[in-house]
Write a protein that holds these residues in place. Structure first.
Motif, PDB file in Angstrom:
ATOM      1  N   ASN A 275      83.394 -27.149  11.174  1.00  0.00           N
ATOM      2  CA  ASN A 275      82.922 -26.362  10.039  1.00  0.00           C
ATOM      3  C   ASN A 275      84.039 -26.111   9.032  1.00  0.00           C
ATOM      4  O   ASN A 275      83.906 -26.418   7.843  1.00  0.00           O
ATOM      5  CB  ASN A 275      82.346 -25.028  10.536  1.00  0.00           C
ATOM      6  CG  ASN A 275      81.722 -24.222   9.414  1.00  0.00           C
ATOM      7  OD1 ASN A 275      81.105 -24.766   8.508  1.00  0.00           O
ATOM      8  ND2 ASN A 275      81.885 -22.901   9.482  1.00  0.00           N
TER       9      ASN A 275
ATOM     10  N   GLN B 141      85.499 -17.061  17.747  1.00  0.00           N
ATOM     11  CA  GLN B 141      84.645 -18.200  18.069  1.00  0.00           C
ATOM     12  C   GLN B 141      83.193 -17.743  18.142  1.00  0.00           C
ATOM     13  O   GLN B 141      82.878 -16.755  18.814  1.00  0.00           O
ATOM     14  CB  GLN B 141      85.071 -18.823  19.404  1.00  0.00           C
ATOM     15  CG  GLN B 141      86.490 -19.365  19.421  1.00  0.00           C
ATOM     16  CD  GLN B 141      86.669 -20.548  18.478  1.00  0.00           C
ATOM     17  OE1 GLN B 141      85.764 -21.364  18.306  1.00  0.00           O
ATOM     18  NE2 GLN B 141      87.835 -20.635  17.861  1.00  0.00           N
ATOM     19  N   TYR B 142      82.311 -18.459  17.455  1.00  0.00           N
ATOM     20  CA  TYR B 142      80.883 -18.157  17.507  1.00  0.00           C
ATOM     21  C   TYR B 142      80.345 -18.417  18.906  1.00  0.00           C
ATOM     22  O   TYR B 142      80.683 -19.413  19.550  1.00  0.00           O
ATOM     23  CB  TYR B 142      80.149 -19.032  16.490  1.00  0.00           C
ATOM     24  CG  TYR B 142      78.640 -18.955  16.588  1.00  0.00           C
ATOM     25  CD1 TYR B 142      77.927 -17.951  15.943  1.00  0.00           C
ATOM     26  CD2 TYR B 142      77.917 -19.899  17.323  1.00  0.00           C
ATOM     27  CE1 TYR B 142      76.544 -17.883  16.028  1.00  0.00           C
ATOM     28  CE2 TYR B 142      76.536 -19.836  17.406  1.00  0.00           C
ATOM     29  CZ  TYR B 142      75.855 -18.826  16.756  1.00  0.00           C
ATOM     30  OH  TYR B 142      74.489 -18.758  16.843  1.00  0.00           O
TER      31      TYR B 142
ATOM     32  N   ALA C 184      76.674 -14.850  12.208  1.00  0.00           N
ATOM     33  CA  ALA C 184      78.068 -15.282  12.213  1.00  0.00           C
ATOM     34  C   ALA C 184      78.981 -14.191  11.669  1.00  0.00           C
ATOM     35  O   ALA C 184      80.078 -13.952  12.189  1.00  0.00           O
ATOM     36  CB  ALA C 184      78.220 -16.565  11.396  1.00  0.00           C
TER      37      ALA C 184
ATOM     38  N   CYS D 119      76.699 -22.026  12.699  1.00  0.00           N
ATOM     39  CA  CYS D 119      77.897 -22.783  13.072  1.00  0.00           C
ATOM     40  C   CYS D 119      78.411 -23.678  11.954  1.00  0.00           C
ATOM     41  O   CYS D 119      79.617 -23.851  11.811  1.00  0.00           O
ATOM     42  CB  CYS D 119      77.606 -23.643  14.304  1.00  0.00           C
ATOM     43  SG  CYS D 119      77.558 -22.709  15.830  1.00  0.00           S
ATOM     44  N   ASN D 120      77.474 -24.266  11.187  1.00  0.00           N
ATOM     45  CA  ASN D 120      77.924 -25.245  10.191  1.00  0.00           C
ATOM     46  C   ASN D 120      76.816 -25.465   9.164  1.00  0.00           C
ATOM     47  O   ASN D 120      76.044 -26.422   9.254  1.00  0.00           O
ATOM     48  CB  ASN D 120      78.299 -26.562  10.874  1.00  0.00           C
ATOM     49  CG  ASN D 120      79.149 -27.458   9.999  1.00  0.00           C
ATOM     50  OD1 ASN D 120      78.968 -27.516   8.794  1.00  0.00           O
ATOM     51  ND2 ASN D 120      80.081 -28.166  10.622  1.00  0.00           N
TER      52      ASN D 120
ATOM     53  N   CYS E 232      75.715 -26.629  19.319  1.00  0.00           N
ATOM     54  CA  CYS E 232      76.198 -25.972  18.102  1.00  0.00           C
ATOM     55  C   CYS E 232      77.632 -25.482  18.251  1.00  0.00           C
ATOM     56  O   CYS E 232      78.460 -25.658  17.344  1.00  0.00           O
ATOM     57  CB  CYS E 232      75.268 -24.823  17.732  1.00  0.00           C
ATOM     58  SG  CYS E 232      73.632 -25.361  17.182  1.00  0.00           S
ATOM     59  N   THR E 233      77.934 -24.853  19.362  1.00  0.00           N
ATOM     60  CA  THR E 233      79.269 -24.278  19.524  1.00  0.00           C
ATOM     61  C   THR E 233      80.329 -25.336  19.843  1.00  0.00           C
ATOM     62  O   THR E 233      81.477 -25.197  19.415  1.00  0.00           O
ATOM     63  CB  THR E 233      79.265 -23.220  20.639  1.00  0.00           C
ATOM     64  OG1 THR E 233      78.753 -23.795  21.857  1.00  0.00           O
ATOM     65  CG2 THR E 233      78.401 -22.036  20.255  1.00  0.00           C
TER      66      THR E 233
ATOM     67  N   ALA F  38      80.504 -26.267  15.394  1.00  0.00           N
ATOM     68  CA  ALA F  38      81.450 -25.219  14.981  1.00  0.00           C
ATOM     69  C   ALA F  38      82.868 -25.749  14.762  1.00  0.00           C
ATOM     70  O   ALA F  38      83.528 -25.355  13.784  1.00  0.00           O
ATOM     71  CB  ALA F  38      81.442 -24.078  15.999  1.00  0.00           C
TER      72      ALA F  38
ATOM     73  N   MET G  40      71.049 -21.287  14.897  1.00  0.00           N
ATOM     74  CA  MET G  40      72.362 -21.611  15.457  1.00  0.00           C
ATOM     75  C   MET G  40      73.067 -22.701  14.661  1.00  0.00           C
ATOM     76  O   MET G  40      74.290 -22.653  14.461  1.00  0.00           O
ATOM     77  CB  MET G  40      72.209 -22.009  16.924  1.00  0.00           C
ATOM     78  CG  MET G  40      71.831 -20.851  17.836  1.00  0.00           C
ATOM     79  SD  MET G  40      71.797 -21.297  19.591  1.00  0.00           S
ATOM     80  CE  MET G  40      70.082 -21.785  19.801  1.00  0.00           C
TER      81      MET G  40
END
Length: 588
Positions: free
Chosen positions: A58, A3-4, A304, A120-121, A50-51, A55, A116
């Protein structure tokens, strides 16, 4: 599944120690109300968005992709909801002028947000990534009535823009474009033609899309000097659909959740931005912002990749490591992060990611100074440095983003080549960044021919001054003296190389083009050395028990022992480019 995690500790190190940004903000009237606590709060919220929001969609977005039907595009499940959350959080307004509804925060904080988002994406962030550049373009070049009509929507996120440059016959050479604009009696223009590879040219995230389109007016000069810029909305003010149509989307290697569209303009109504035949000057405001963001894509991919490889290497057990720490209990196999080959890869991933962060935020900080420094001479100096550094950042960061993703995949072995782990998607997604917003070869030419030779090396001299200033500061610090001395040697070599390049270019016009790519990589290595010389000096000021102090000094040692030698080979490559290249294929 790894996990980021938003790298907030290192982001704060760069902002608060490496850049000392809070102290600089206090000297800038625009940012005097911004302090360290507020900046940290913004970054924490950005990391959370973001997380927790981006994420999780994604991988699913990559596998589902976009769907085209009847001229419309449906983005992957969750993308539209994530965009609404992004707008509700006020993120589009972060670095925009309060006069247009913005929050008026520094671009360096927006750079951290962008890193970020892309980490994440990347595919989702393609829809929002061009917005700040479009905001700047309209703010500086659009007539006031167009600003009043469209800037608030861009700042709030109510509308999203697209940048329409490329045509089938006109890629890097925009001077070949054919899209035409004819004047109407009401002062607007009728635009007809086709564009392709348009990111976010059609989607379901916002009702309206503002297309910024490069066109030719009647009797325009040939080449790039005959290009004008138009604003063409998807929907007209009266609620009528404009003559802009999506003919399809590309099926791509990566960023599959991003709709890359072919657009057709059929007598679409648009309005001139900037001067007639001066479209590139207006568009470059947008493109320079975009190139910074693309560089940050490379940083996001690198971070990442580093996190994915690090976490996997801590879990995966294979063989006995040749030199085991005493804390490891005897077993048939050790975590692979203990093996020297993997330690080297992981250290390179870490130091390059963190070095890129320092330089990337440094460029964004120069942009803040160019806009808001107290003195005109400070603003001019900052502008020159930001313009010089942008092509280096775009080209070197995107190359590193791809290269480091490939090295990280190697840590996973065969598992990295499967969809079970996110690293294979990161590798695919990262490749496009080396191509769009001006290919890396274009960036190298822009750096050496336009930004350095074009002004007689003045801006490059300012950069060398910055690097030498750091070297001088490190020489008086016993702990940082080793790094500072090597940095000073790098500066001397760079200055001598530029003198040699100028001499050879005077009698061989093609030589700078042959040397450009290697010269850019030479500058990128010098900037990495600079980043870690300063990081080591800043780390020495931390408390002895601070774990960041130990980590930063170990990282600096790795850079100077293992990565700095590349500078000599890059220097040799610049010199070797004095030899001509053979032509390939038949000549007619």
């Amino acid at each position: 599944m790894q996990q980021y995690k938003a790298p907030l500790d290192d982001i704060q190190f760069v902002l608060e120690h490496w850049l000392q940004a809070p102290a600089t903000w206090q000297q800038m009237p625009t940012f005097q109300d911004l302090d360290t606590d507020l900046a940290r709060q913004v970054l924490e919220e950005a990391g959370r968005f973001c997380t927790q929001v981006l994420a999780p969609i994604n991988t699913s977005g990559d596998r589902q992709g976009c769907h085209y039907a009847d001229g419309g595009v449906r983005t992957p499940d969750g993308f539209a909801a994530a965009y609404r959350a992004y707008v509700d959080g006020g993120w589009p307004a972060l670095a925009c002028d309060p006069a247009w509804g913005g929050q008026g925060l520094p671009q360096v904080l927006d750079a951290a947000l962008q890193e970020m988002l892309y980490a994440c994406n990347h595919a989702w962030a393609m829809y929002t990534g061009i917005a700040h550049g479009a905001y700047l373009c309209l703010k500086h070049h659009a007539p006031q009535w167009l600003q009043a009509l469209y800037l608030p929507g861009i700042v709030s996120g109510e509308v999203l823009p697209s940048m329409c440059l490329t045509e089938p016959q006109a890629g890097s050479d925009v001077g070949l474009l054919r899209c035409a604009a004819l004047p109407r009696t009401d002062g607007s223009y009728s635009i007809t033609g086709s564009k392709l590879f348009i990111s976010g040219g059609e989607h379901d995230l916002t009702h309206d899309i503002l297309h910024l389109v490069l066109v030719r007016l009647p009797e325009a000069p040939v080449g790039s000097r005959g290009i004008s810029l138009m604003l063409v909305p998807k929907w007209l003010e009266q609620g009528e659909r404009n003559g802009v149509y999506c003919d399809g989307i590309e099926h791509k290697m990566g960023i599959k959740g991003s709709a890359t569209c072919a657009l057709r303009f059929e007598q679409a109504q648009g309005w001139l931005i900037g001067e007639a035949h001066g479209g590139l000057a207006a568009m470059f405001v947008m493109m320079n912002s975009a190139r910074l963001h693309v560089g940050l894509q490379g940083l996001g991919h690198a971070e990442a990749s580093w996190q994915s490889a690090r976490d996997y290497a801590l879990e995966r057990r294979q063989m006995r490591a040749p030199k085991r720490p005493d804390s490891i209990l005897a077993s048939a196999a050790d975590p692979i992060h203990l093996h020297p080959a993997m330690r080297r890869v992981l250290l390179e991933l870490r130091v390059r990611s963190q070095g890129m962060r320092a330089i990337g935020y440094w460029v964004a900080h120069w942009l803040d100074l160019a806009d808001a420094a107290a003195q005109p001479e400070q603003r001019q100096r900052a502008k020159q440095l930001a313009q010089l550094l942008t092509p280096i950042l775009k080209a070197s960061f995107t190359e590193q983003g791809f290269t480091l993703a490939s090295k990280a995949l190697q840590v996973f072995g065969g598992y990295g080549y499967t969809e079970e782990f996110a690293i294979e998607q990161t590798l695919r997604d990262s490749r496009i960044a080396m191509i769009y917003e001006g290919s890396n070869e274009i960036q190298a030419n822009d750096l050496l021919l336009r930004k350095i030779l074009g002004d007689g090396g003045k801006a490059f001299g300012l950069l060398l001054d910055e690097l030498r200033e750091e070297a001088v500061a490190g020489l008086v610090d016993e702990g940082a003296k080793r790094y500072a001395g090597r940095l000073l040697q790098v500066c001397t070599a760079l200055e001598a190389t530029l003198t040699d390049v100028q001499r050879v270019a005077a009698c061989d016009a093609e030589y700078p083009y042959r040397a450009a790519a290697d010269f850019l990589q030479l500058c990128a290595t010098a900037l990495l050395v600079f980043a870690w010389a300063r990081a080591a000096r800043c780390a020495m000021a931390l408390e002895p028990g601070n774990p960041q102090r130990k980590e930063k000094l170990e990282s600096a040692d790795f850079v100077f022992d293992y990565l700095l030698p590349a500078f000599d080979s890059q220097l040799a490559a610049v010199q070797a480019a004095q030899a001509s290249l053979a032509f390939i294929g038949s000549q007619t």
